[in-house]
Scaffold this active site. Structure first.
Site, PDB file in Angstrom:
ATOM      1  N   HIS A 260      10.130  18.126  -0.452  1.00 36.35           N
ATOM      2  CA  HIS A 260      10.855  18.547   0.753  1.00 36.35           C
ATOM      3  C   HIS A 260      12.329  18.633   0.419  1.00 36.35           C
ATOM      4  O   HIS A 260      12.848  17.783  -0.293  1.00 36.35           O
ATOM      5  CB  HIS A 260      10.629  17.514   1.880  1.00 36.35           C
ATOM      6  CG  HIS A 260      11.043  18.005   3.221  1.00 36.35           C
ATOM      7  ND1 HIS A 260      12.367  18.025   3.614  1.00 36.35           N
ATOM      8  CD2 HIS A 260      10.327  18.508   4.244  1.00 36.35           C
ATOM      9  CE1 HIS A 260      12.424  18.529   4.834  1.00 36.35           C
ATOM     10  NE2 HIS A 260      11.206  18.828   5.246  1.00 36.35           N
ATOM     11  N   ASP A 312       2.905  18.672   6.244  1.00 35.91           N
ATOM     12  CA  ASP A 312       1.788  19.615   6.121  1.00 35.91           C
ATOM     13  C   ASP A 312       0.599  19.030   5.364  1.00 35.91           C
ATOM     14  O   ASP A 312      -0.546  19.418   5.599  1.00 35.91           O
ATOM     15  CB  ASP A 312       2.262  20.898   5.417  1.00 35.91           C
ATOM     16  CG  ASP A 312       3.121  21.763   6.329  1.00 35.91           C
ATOM     17  OD1 ASP A 312       2.964  21.664   7.554  1.00 35.91           O
ATOM     18  OD2 ASP A 312       3.952  22.530   5.810  1.00 35.91           O
TER      19      ASP A 312
END
Ligand SMILES: CC(=O)SCCNC(=O)CCNC(=O)[C@H](O)C(C)(C)COP(=O)(O)OP(=O)(O)OC[C@H]1O[C@@H](n2cnc3c(N)ncnc32)[C@H](O)[C@@H]1OP(=O)(O)O
Ligand SMILES: O=C([O-])CC(=O)C(=O)O
Length: 369
Positions: A260, A312
């Site tokens: 991320h 996710d």
């Protein structure tokens, strides 16, 4: 222009806006939403409460919550002509592209398009209709009829019902609601930035959202949740999944659901919450094997690359166990994120400055035709 002080590839670490909406405090491991911790909100409140919190800055009381539910129910049904338009899309259209078309088309039905005084009403209408477009366009693409919203169900339970065609039990509805909450707002991801850039030209909310859908579709952003589920299914077993990930790493491929821009070397707090939800669902549905695969993947990526799961990674298997078709995972993410994006667009309008950065030119000079 001085390259070193003004150029950051991918705008990494650049402050692009001032906002009162949210902030990722990586040190404190907190996602701050208008002063509250998103994870605590997701544990104690509902998605519908976040609507008022993000749009008005305070949590609703019981009466306000009920009024909001009523408004959303009233605004949910789609016009026949919009349904007909969605039904005309080629059957292999991805549901995310159908959603983008549906949102864009909604602009034509807004008699007060672009009028700022009606913005909050427009946002509520979008929050009501986007889940119906998400679920409905999927069914139309499958050559089935659209499922009408069920006014006896709560906002999130109804959304899940429209996606799967089955009324969820209390635990399923609550886990789905939690997933919508953790997807609702996340500071300045690519899609929100896209929407703010579009809004900064005084373009309308529908256009800003349409651009944001396109941004969120990409697999470096929202599209990763669908890719994660395909990967888990391809792996089939703990050993198969480990092998698949090792092969991807050997080929220097990005492994979807890991890493991320902001939390690169830490676990995304939202992923931890969804992992917990997966643990509960796996126990009830007798699918501990899926949880074991996910945990094995998490361990392997930590050992091999020092990378951690993002939201996710754990949202995907949760949606799978809720019985949601994989092609709908990214549209669901966008439906939940509509709230955060609309709040950002509203904020952009109230204190607007056109986005127009400069470049570091690396091409030739002094040529003549
Ligand atoms: C809810 C969300 O939208 S969260 C994001 C969902 N997206 C994904 O899961 C896609 C997979 N992840 C990624 O591609 C990245 O981690 C991103 C796009 C999210 C962030 O990337 P950036 O901040 O641009 O970092 P970048 O891609 O340059 O990665 C830095 C290093 O980590 C490695 N890396 C980062 N993520 C991954 C990954 N998922 N798999 C393998 N390696 C990775 C890169 O290869 C790079 O290594 P290098 O320095 O040796 O070249
Ligand atoms: O913040 C980001 O860049 C991506 C992300 O996790 C999100 O949009 O939820």
């Amino acid at each position: 222009m001085d390259k070193t002080t003004t150029f950051q590839p991918g705008l990494n670490g650049v402050i692009a806006a001032e906002t009162k909406l949210s902030y990722l405090d990586v040190e404190a491991e907190e996602i701050v939403i208008r002063g509250y911790d998103l994870i605590e909100l997701a544990e104690k409140r509902q998605y519908i409460d976040l609507i008022q919190l993000l749009l008005k800055g305070r949590l609703p009381d019981g009466a306000e919550q009920q009024e909001l539910e009523e408004t959303l129910k009233l605004e949910a049904p789609l016009s026949d002509s919009l349904v007909q338009l969605l039904a005309k899309l080629p059957k292999d259209t991805h549901p995310m592209d159908a959603l983008r078309t549906g949102i864009s088309a909604l602009a034509g039905y807004d008699k007060n398009l672009g009028e700022r005084k009606n913005l909050e009403q427009t946002i509520l209408r979008l929050l009501a209709k986007i889940p119906v477009i998400t679920a409905g366009s999927y069914h139309l693409l499958q050559e089935k009829s659209i499922l009408e919203p069920d006014p006896d169900l709560s906002y999130s339970a109804n959304f899940l019902y429209m996606l799967t065609g089955r009324v969820p039990d209390e635990q399923e509805a609550s886990i789905f609601d939690q997933s919508l909450m953790v997807y609702s707002e996340h500071e300045m991801p690519n899609s929100t930035f896209t929407a703010r850039v579009i809004a900064s030209t005084n373009s309308d909310l529908y256009g800003a959202l349409t651009g944001a859908v396109a941004s969120l579709k990409g697999n470096l952003h929202g599209g990763a949740n669908e890719a994660v589920m395909h990967m888990l299914l391809e792996g089939r077993s703990v050993e198969g999944f480990r092998q698949l990930l090792l092969e991807k790493l050997a080929r220097k491929e990005k492994v979807m659901g890991f890493g991320h821009r902001v939390y690169m070397r830490k676990m995304d707090p939202r992923a931890s919450l969804m992992k917990e939800a997966l643990r509960k669902l796996a126990a009830v549905k007798n699918r501990e094997d899926l949880l074991e695969c996910c945990e094995a993947g998490e361990e392997l990526m930590k050992e091999e690359k020092g990378l951690y799961p993002n939201l996710d990674y754990y949202a995907a298997p949760v949606y799978y166990l809720l019985g949601i078709p994989i092609d709908l995972y990214t549209p669901i993410f966008f439906s939940a994120r509509t709230l955060g994006i609309c709040a950002h667009v509203a904020e952009q309008y109230t204190d607007n400055k056109l986005f127009r950065p400069r470049v570091h030119y690396t091409g030739p000079r002094g040529l003549h035709p």
